[in-house]
Design an enzyme around this catalytic site. Structure first.
Site, mmCIF file in Angstrom:
data_model
loop_
_atom_site.group_PDB
_atom_site.id
_atom_site.type_symbol
_atom_site.label_atom_id
_atom_site.label_comp_id
_atom_site.label_asym_id
_atom_site.label_seq_id
_atom_site.Cartn_x
_atom_site.Cartn_y
_atom_site.Cartn_z
ATOM 1 N N HIS A 109 1.216 -0.862 -0.361
ATOM 2 C CA HIS A 109 0.059 -0.154 0.021
ATOM 3 C C HIS A 109 0.991 0.968 0.072
ATOM 4 O O HIS A 109 1.976 1.625 0.738
ATOM 5 C CB HIS A 109 -0.679 0.210 0.892
ATOM 6 N N GLU A 143 -10.642 -5.898 7.166
ATOM 7 C CA GLU A 143 -10.608 -5.032 6.989
ATOM 8 C C GLU A 143 -9.926 -4.188 6.087
ATOM 9 O O GLU A 143 -8.260 -4.589 5.985
ATOM 10 C CB GLU A 143 -10.424 -3.682 8.575
ATOM 11 N N ASP A 145 -6.753 -2.561 3.598
ATOM 12 C CA ASP A 145 -5.616 -2.668 3.890
ATOM 13 C C ASP A 145 -5.278 -2.381 5.929
ATOM 14 O O ASP A 145 -4.339 -1.265 6.318
ATOM 15 C CB ASP A 145 -5.238 -0.564 3.800
HETATM 16 C C1 GRF Z 1 1.044 0.565 -6.797
HETATM 17 O O1 GRF Z 1 1.729 2.042 -5.751
HETATM 18 C C2 GRF Z 1 0.617 -0.167 -5.102
HETATM 19 O O2 GRF Z 1 0.881 0.644 -4.202
HETATM 20 C C3 GRF Z 1 -0.403 -0.189 -5.188
HETATM 21 O O3 GRF Z 1 -1.268 -0.387 -6.389
HETATM 22 C C4 GRF Z 1 0.016 0.454 -7.320
HETATM 23 C C5 GRF Z 1 0.382 -0.582 -8.257
HETATM 24 O O4 GRF Z 1 1.433 0.239 -8.550
HETATM 25 N N1 GRF Z 1 -1.390 -0.937 -4.250
HETATM 26 P P1 GRF Z 1 1.686 -1.631 -10.574
HETATM 27 O O5 GRF Z 1 0.411 -1.823 -10.823
HETATM 28 O O6 GRF Z 1 2.920 -3.019 -9.129
HETATM 29 O O7 GRF Z 1 2.357 -0.542 -11.438
#
Ligand code: GRF
Length: 220
Positions: A109, A143, A145
Site C-alpha cells: 500500500h 479490514e 488496508d
Molecule cells: C502501487 O502503488 C501499489 O502500492 C498500489 O497500487 C499500485 C500498483 O502499481 N497498491 P503497479 O501495478 O504495481 O505498478
C-alpha cells in the site's frame, strides 16, 4: 521454495519487481501464476514475457462477489499457490476469502499505514501537509488496508511536488520492500505473532529525519 500467486489489475510494476527478485535462484519463492481481474492489465504482458502462466478472472463475469472469489480460490488451489501477493489488485477481498487464506496474503500500500488507507493516498498526503509518507507491505486482514506490518519505507514530502512526482519516488521504494518482505516471509525469518510481524535477526536503524530542515545549522 514457496509457490506464490500474484494478483494484479493494471500496470504491474510491483509484479515486475517480484519477477526480477524470483529470477535469482537463491530467492526462496517463485511465482506460479499471475491472475488479473482485468484482461487488459499490462502486468499480464510482463508475466508472459517472464514465462509465467497467467489467468484472467473478471469480477464482471460473476453475479456475486462470493462467486468471483470462489473462482479465484479454485484457480489458486489449482496452481497450488501457498501464498498470495496482491500487487495493485483493485478488488476488496471479503472476510471469508481472507480468513481462508489467513496470514498467507500480502499487500503493498502506498502510504505509511495506518495513515491514508484507501485510494488517492499521495493527493491526500499532500493535502494533509504531512512531512513524511511512504509505503507498507503488510499481511492482509479483513479490514481494508489493515493487518500486521512486515516492512515500511518512509519518504520525506516536498509540498511543492505533485502527487505524481511523490508517487514515483515512493514507487521506487515499493519495488525494494515488496520483494524483501516476500523473502522474509518465504524464508520463515518473518512470522506473524498476533497483530504484529516478528523478524528474526533484523537490524533497526537508529536516528531519524527532520523535514523540512528549518536551517542549515540544525543539529540532531
Ligand atoms: C502501487 O502503488 C501499489 O502500492 C498500489 O497500487 C499500485 C500498483 O502499481 N497498491 P503497479 O501495478 O504495481 O505498478
Amino acid at each position: 521454495m514457496l509457490d506464490v500467486a500474484v494478483l494484479i489489475s493494471g500496470r504491474g510494476s510491483n509484479l515486475q519487481a517480484l519477477i526480477d527478485a524470483c529470477a535469482d535462484e537463491e530467492f526462496p519463492a517463485r511465482i506460479v501464476r499471475v491472475i488479473s481481474n482485468n484482461a487488459k492489465a499490462y502486468g499480464l504482458k510482463r508475466a508472459k514475457e517472464a514465462g509465467i502462466a497467467t489467468s484472467v478472472i473478471s469480477h464482471k463475469d460473476y453475479e456475486s462477489k462470493e462467486a468471483f472469489e470462489e473462482a479465484l480460490d479454485k484457480e489458486l488451489n489449482a496452481c497450488k499457490a501457498k501464498m498470495i501477493c496482491l500487487a495493485g489488485f483493485m478488488r476488496i477481498l471479503e472476510p471469508r476469502f481472507v480468513n481462508r487464506w489467513k496470514d498467507r496474503i500480502l499487500n503493498i500500500h502506498p502510504s505509511l499505514l495506518p495513515s491514508f488507507k484507501g485510494l488517492h493516498t499521495h493527493e491526500r498526503a499532500l493535502e494533509a501537509g504531512v512531512r513524511f509518507t511512504g509505503c507498507t507491505v503488510h499481511i492482509v486482514r479483513p479490514e481494508m488496508d489493515d493487518g500486521p506490518i512486515i516492512l515500511q519505507a518512509a519518504v520525506a514530502v516536498n509540498p511543492d511536488e505533485t502527487a505524481d512526482e511523490l508517487a514515483a519516488r515512493i514507487l521506487e521504494y515499493e519495488h525494494i520492500i515488496y520483494p524483501e518482505a516476500l523473502r522474509l516471509m518465504a524464508s520463515g525469518r518473518a512470522r506473524v505473532a498476533g497483530d504484529k510481524v516478528m523478524i528474526e535477526s533484523a537490524t533497526y536503524p537508529d536516528g531519524g529525519w527532520i523535514n523540512p530542515l528549518p536551517g542549515d545549522d540544525i543539529e540532531v
